[in-house]
Write a protein that holds these residues in place. Structure first.
Motif, PDB file in Angstrom:
ATOM      1  N   THR A 118      12.967   2.454  -7.004  1.00  0.00           N
ATOM      2  CA  THR A 118      11.938   1.586  -6.428  1.00  0.00           C
ATOM      3  C   THR A 118      11.979   0.200  -7.054  1.00  0.00           C
ATOM      4  O   THR A 118      11.812  -0.814  -6.362  1.00  0.00           O
ATOM      5  CB  THR A 118      10.546   2.205  -6.621  1.00  0.00           C
ATOM      6  OG1 THR A 118      10.504   3.475  -5.955  1.00  0.00           O
ATOM      7  CG2 THR A 118       9.459   1.303  -6.041  1.00  0.00           C
ATOM      8  N   TYR A 119      12.222   0.137  -8.364  1.00  0.00           N
ATOM      9  CA  TYR A 119      12.256  -1.154  -9.046  1.00  0.00           C
ATOM     10  C   TYR A 119      13.519  -1.935  -8.688  1.00  0.00           C
ATOM     11  O   TYR A 119      13.472  -3.162  -8.550  1.00  0.00           O
ATOM     12  CB  TYR A 119      12.154  -0.958 -10.560  1.00  0.00           C
ATOM     13  CG  TYR A 119      10.965  -0.128 -10.983  1.00  0.00           C
ATOM     14  CD1 TYR A 119       9.807  -0.100 -10.211  1.00  0.00           C
ATOM     15  CD2 TYR A 119      10.994   0.643 -12.140  1.00  0.00           C
ATOM     16  CE1 TYR A 119       8.714   0.669 -10.583  1.00  0.00           C
ATOM     17  CE2 TYR A 119       9.906   1.408 -12.521  1.00  0.00           C
ATOM     18  CZ  TYR A 119       8.766   1.424 -11.742  1.00  0.00           C
ATOM     19  OH  TYR A 119       7.691   2.187 -12.112  1.00  0.00           O
ATOM     20  N   SER A 179       8.954  -2.012 -14.062  1.00  0.00           N
ATOM     21  CA  SER A 179       7.935  -2.827 -13.407  1.00  0.00           C
ATOM     22  C   SER A 179       6.906  -3.224 -14.458  1.00  0.00           C
ATOM     23  O   SER A 179       6.786  -2.594 -15.512  1.00  0.00           O
ATOM     24  CB  SER A 179       7.268  -2.054 -12.270  1.00  0.00           C
ATOM     25  OG  SER A 179       6.515  -0.972 -12.772  1.00  0.00           O
ATOM     26  N   SER A 189       0.501  -4.470 -14.887  1.00  0.00           N
ATOM     27  CA  SER A 189      -0.346  -4.193 -13.728  1.00  0.00           C
ATOM     28  C   SER A 189      -1.810  -4.522 -13.980  1.00  0.00           C
ATOM     29  O   SER A 189      -2.500  -5.030 -13.093  1.00  0.00           O
ATOM     30  CB  SER A 189      -0.206  -2.723 -13.327  1.00  0.00           C
ATOM     31  OG  SER A 189      -0.998  -2.422 -12.213  1.00  0.00           O
ATOM     32  N   ASN A 231      -1.487   4.985 -12.899  1.00  0.00           N
ATOM     33  CA  ASN A 231      -1.060   6.248 -12.273  1.00  0.00           C
ATOM     34  C   ASN A 231      -2.266   7.116 -11.905  1.00  0.00           C
ATOM     35  O   ASN A 231      -2.343   8.286 -12.292  1.00  0.00           O
ATOM     36  CB  ASN A 231      -0.137   7.032 -13.224  1.00  0.00           C
ATOM     37  CG  ASN A 231       1.020   6.200 -13.724  1.00  0.00           C
ATOM     38  OD1 ASN A 231       1.732   5.573 -12.950  1.00  0.00           O
ATOM     39  ND2 ASN A 231       1.205   6.174 -15.036  1.00  0.00           N
ATOM     40  N   SER A 249      -1.767  11.095  -7.394  1.00  0.00           N
ATOM     41  CA  SER A 249      -0.539  11.396  -6.664  1.00  0.00           C
ATOM     42  C   SER A 249      -0.653  12.791  -6.083  1.00  0.00           C
ATOM     43  O   SER A 249      -1.565  13.549  -6.421  1.00  0.00           O
ATOM     44  CB  SER A 249       0.684  11.307  -7.585  1.00  0.00           C
ATOM     45  OG  SER A 249       0.666  12.350  -8.540  1.00  0.00           O
ATOM     46  N   ARG A 262      -4.136  -2.383  -4.949  1.00  0.00           N
ATOM     47  CA  ARG A 262      -3.015  -1.579  -4.449  1.00  0.00           C
ATOM     48  C   ARG A 262      -1.820  -2.473  -4.137  1.00  0.00           C
ATOM     49  O   ARG A 262      -1.976  -3.567  -3.604  1.00  0.00           O
ATOM     50  CB  ARG A 262      -3.435  -0.809  -3.188  1.00  0.00           C
ATOM     51  CG  ARG A 262      -4.524   0.229  -3.431  1.00  0.00           C
ATOM     52  CD  ARG A 262      -4.968   0.892  -2.134  1.00  0.00           C
ATOM     53  NE  ARG A 262      -5.738  -0.016  -1.298  1.00  0.00           N
ATOM     54  CZ  ARG A 262      -7.068  -0.027  -1.231  1.00  0.00           C
ATOM     55  NH1 ARG A 262      -7.771   0.817  -1.951  1.00  0.00           N
ATOM     56  NH2 ARG A 262      -7.689  -0.882  -0.442  1.00  0.00           N
ATOM     57  N   ASN A 263      -0.628  -1.985  -4.487  1.00  0.00           N
ATOM     58  CA  ASN A 263       0.626  -2.687  -4.174  1.00  0.00           C
ATOM     59  C   ASN A 263       0.599  -4.144  -4.638  1.00  0.00           C
ATOM     60  O   ASN A 263       1.004  -5.054  -3.907  1.00  0.00           O
ATOM     61  CB  ASN A 263       0.909  -2.622  -2.671  1.00  0.00           C
ATOM     62  CG  ASN A 263       1.129  -1.213  -2.182  1.00  0.00           C
ATOM     63  OD1 ASN A 263       2.068  -0.536  -2.588  1.00  0.00           O
ATOM     64  ND2 ASN A 263       0.239  -0.740  -1.313  1.00  0.00           N
ATOM     65  N   ARG A 321       3.212  -7.195  -3.933  1.00  0.00           N
ATOM     66  CA  ARG A 321       4.102  -6.773  -2.848  1.00  0.00           C
ATOM     67  C   ARG A 321       3.458  -7.116  -1.503  1.00  0.00           C
ATOM     68  O   ARG A 321       2.296  -7.515  -1.437  1.00  0.00           O
ATOM     69  CB  ARG A 321       4.389  -5.275  -2.966  1.00  0.00           C
ATOM     70  CG  ARG A 321       4.947  -4.921  -4.351  1.00  0.00           C
ATOM     71  CD  ARG A 321       5.123  -3.446  -4.589  1.00  0.00           C
ATOM     72  NE  ARG A 321       5.375  -3.191  -6.008  1.00  0.00           N
ATOM     73  CZ  ARG A 321       5.588  -1.995  -6.532  1.00  0.00           C
ATOM     74  NH1 ARG A 321       5.588  -0.918  -5.752  1.00  0.00           N
ATOM     75  NH2 ARG A 321       5.799  -1.856  -7.828  1.00  0.00           N
ATOM     76  N   GLU A 329      -0.038  -5.888  -0.564  1.00  0.00           N
ATOM     77  CA  GLU A 329      -1.078  -6.106  -1.573  1.00  0.00           C
ATOM     78  C   GLU A 329      -2.469  -6.185  -0.953  1.00  0.00           C
ATOM     79  O   GLU A 329      -2.693  -6.884   0.029  1.00  0.00           O
ATOM     80  CB  GLU A 329      -0.788  -7.404  -2.325  1.00  0.00           C
ATOM     81  CG  GLU A 329      -1.853  -7.793  -3.343  1.00  0.00           C
ATOM     82  CD  GLU A 329      -1.536  -9.113  -4.019  1.00  0.00           C
ATOM     83  OE1 GLU A 329      -0.730  -9.105  -4.967  1.00  0.00           O
ATOM     84  OE2 GLU A 329      -2.070 -10.158  -3.579  1.00  0.00           O
ATOM     85  N   PHE A 368       0.337   3.729  -6.308  1.00  0.00           N
ATOM     86  CA  PHE A 368       0.582   2.293  -6.298  1.00  0.00           C
ATOM     87  C   PHE A 368      -0.706   1.510  -6.541  1.00  0.00           C
ATOM     88  O   PHE A 368      -0.770   0.313  -6.282  1.00  0.00           O
ATOM     89  CB  PHE A 368       1.224   1.879  -4.974  1.00  0.00           C
ATOM     90  CG  PHE A 368       2.567   2.513  -4.741  1.00  0.00           C
ATOM     91  CD1 PHE A 368       3.686   2.064  -5.426  1.00  0.00           C
ATOM     92  CD2 PHE A 368       2.713   3.574  -3.866  1.00  0.00           C
ATOM     93  CE1 PHE A 368       4.928   2.653  -5.231  1.00  0.00           C
ATOM     94  CE2 PHE A 368       3.948   4.173  -3.662  1.00  0.00           C
ATOM     95  CZ  PHE A 368       5.059   3.712  -4.348  1.00  0.00           C
ATOM     96  N   SER A 369      -1.723   2.220  -7.027  1.00  0.00           N
ATOM     97  CA  SER A 369      -3.021   1.601  -7.296  1.00  0.00           C
ATOM     98  C   SER A 369      -3.235   1.425  -8.794  1.00  0.00           C
ATOM     99  O   SER A 369      -2.710   2.187  -9.609  1.00  0.00           O
ATOM    100  CB  SER A 369      -4.159   2.469  -6.743  1.00  0.00           C
ATOM    101  OG  SER A 369      -4.011   2.722  -5.368  1.00  0.00           O
TER     102      SER A 369
END
Length: 244
Positions: free
Chosen positions: A36-37, A80, A111, A160, A163, A191-192, A195, A198, A216-217
């Motif tokens: 993903t990264y 990330s 983040s 995290n 999930s 979220r996101n 990206r 977002e 992704f939150s």
């Protein structure tokens, strides 16, 4: 002999990547990271050899990075956010403990900082980061940390948070916080971040589970002094303001 850089690429877009991180990747022979990264940087460095790895292959990823560097390559192992915040920096140093390869850590925007900027100034005062992932940390320990941080009236950033297979963890975390924090405590769900998708919402501790929360939150829960002003969360440091 080559060199290893452990690079924080920030939340996902070039605008939030530091100049040093960008230049490091630009000057590396190889970039290696979780798939993903890699997808977040591959358009920036189409001429580079990009090696994609997978979830739960972190040790193997570091071992491959070390071997490539010992073969004379300059290798960037990417994370990330910041590589020292739930990233690859510590593991890479451990894997290379018996090697003479030079390792340099390149910081990135994590983040909690990127998310906080969307929602105002929620982490201006004392705060803690807690990951709800119980893959590497026992859930009882995580619950204890949430409990103690809530007792201490810290602003809490949850990484995290949710999930498939462990959706109940965020529910339990909120229940623990409600023992010490007001149900009206401001909460930011981002979220996101960085990206295309977002988005964010500002809500309360009581109502936070009514909104989408996923891996992704990032969820930031204020302290007893946090408040909402013009759809922004402010956690004051205690400055005295004289309005004229």
């Amino acid at each position: 002999m080559g060199k290893i850089y452990v690079v924080g690429i920030g939340p996902g877009n070039k605008e939030n990547m530091t100049f040093k991180a960008y230049e490091t990747l630009k000057n590396s022979d190889i970039i290696i990271g979780y798939k993903t990264y890699i997808s977040l940087v591959e358009d920036l460095f189409p001429e580079k050899l990009l090696i994609k790895s997978f979830m739960k292959k972190e040790v193997e990823r570091c071992e491959e990075t070390l071997k490539l560097a010992e073969d004379g390559k300059t290798v960037s192992l990417i994370s990330s956010g910041d590589p020292g915040v739930y990233g690859m920096a510590g593991l890479m140093l451990e894997v290379a403990k018996n090697s003479n390869i030079e390792i340099e850590i390149i910081p990135g925007v994590t983040s909690s900082n990127a998310s906080a900027s969307l929602g105002g100034a929620p982490i201006v005062h004392d705060s803690v980061n807690i990951s709800l992932s119980n893959l590497l940390t026992d859930w009882e320990i995580i619950k204890k940390r949430i409990d103690l941080a809530s007792q201490g009236d810290f602003v809490i950033t949850l990484y995290n948070p949710k999930s498939k297979g462990r959706e109940f963890l965020i529910n339990e975390a909120r229940d623990i916080m409600l023992k010490y924090k007001s149900k009206d405590t401001p909460v930011l769900i981002a979220r996101n971040v960085g990206r295309e998708e977002e988005n964010f919402v500002i809500t309360t501790l009581e109502n936070m589970l009514n909104y989408e929360i996923n891996m992704f939150s990032t969820v930031i829960i204020g302290n007893s002094n946090s408040f909402i002003l013009k759809n922004k969360i402010i956690t004051p440091r205690g400055y005295r303001i004289i309005h004229k």
